[in-house]
Design a protein around this motif. Structure first.
Motif, short mmCIF file in Angstrom:
data_model
loop_
_atom_site.label_atom_id
_atom_site.label_comp_id
_atom_site.label_asym_id
_atom_site.label_seq_id
_atom_site.Cartn_x
_atom_site.Cartn_y
_atom_site.Cartn_z
N SER A 106 21.71 50.66 -0.83
CA SER A 106 20.79 50.18 -1.88
C SER A 106 20.49 51.28 -2.89
O SER A 106 20.48 51.04 -4.10
N ILE A 107 20.26 52.49 -2.40
CA ILE A 107 19.97 53.61 -3.30
C ILE A 107 21.18 53.90 -4.18
O ILE A 107 21.05 54.13 -5.39
N GLY B 14 23.72 51.36 -11.08
CA GLY B 14 23.23 50.45 -12.12
C GLY B 14 22.53 51.19 -13.24
O GLY B 14 22.76 50.88 -14.42
N VAL B 15 21.70 52.16 -12.90
CA VAL B 15 21.00 52.94 -13.92
C VAL B 15 21.99 53.76 -14.74
O VAL B 15 21.90 53.84 -15.97
N THR C 46 19.81 51.08 3.46
CA THR C 46 19.00 51.83 2.51
C THR C 46 19.87 52.73 1.65
O THR C 46 19.69 52.81 0.43
N GLY D 63 23.49 51.77 -5.06
CA GLY D 63 23.63 50.66 -6.01
C GLY D 63 22.67 50.78 -7.18
O GLY D 63 23.06 50.54 -8.33
N VAL D 64 21.44 51.16 -6.90
CA VAL D 64 20.46 51.33 -7.98
C VAL D 64 20.87 52.50 -8.88
O VAL D 64 20.79 52.41 -10.11
N ALA D 65 21.35 53.59 -8.28
CA ALA D 65 21.79 54.74 -9.08
C ALA D 65 22.99 54.37 -9.96
O ALA D 65 23.05 54.75 -11.13
#
Length: 85
Positions: free
Chosen positions: A28-29, A35-36, A25, A31-33
């Motif tokens: 994943s968090i 990417g944004v 988790t 990675g999303v941060a």
């Protein structure tokens, strides 16, 4: 408690035997941060490049173009070249 908040807290506070889920988790968090953040930077660079290109293109052209339809030349061009008094 809302369903989304329940699911988020369930995976963020994993038990000892489910410690891998907490690590996954967190990755994943992150990675999303990332990417944004990269998307925001890319859009900012693209917008700045577009603005710079637009300024250069519009700055190098004249605002008015005069085109004569007939091909007989400009009559009395010497008087037209003289500065008005």
């Amino acid at each position: 408690m809302r369903f989304e908040l329940f699911i988020a807290t369930r995976y963020l506070r994993a038990k000892r035997r489910q410690a891998v889920i907490g690590v996954i988790t967190a990755i994943s968090i992150a990675g999303v941060a990332a990417g944004v953040a990269s998307l925001v930077v890319a859009l900012a660079i693209n917008n700045g490049f577009r603005q710079d290109l637009q300024d250069r293109l519009l700055g190098s052209t004249s605002n008015v173009n005069l085109i004569r339809v007939q091909d007989d030349g400009i009559r009395d061009w010497i008087a037209a070249r003289a500065e008005p008094v």
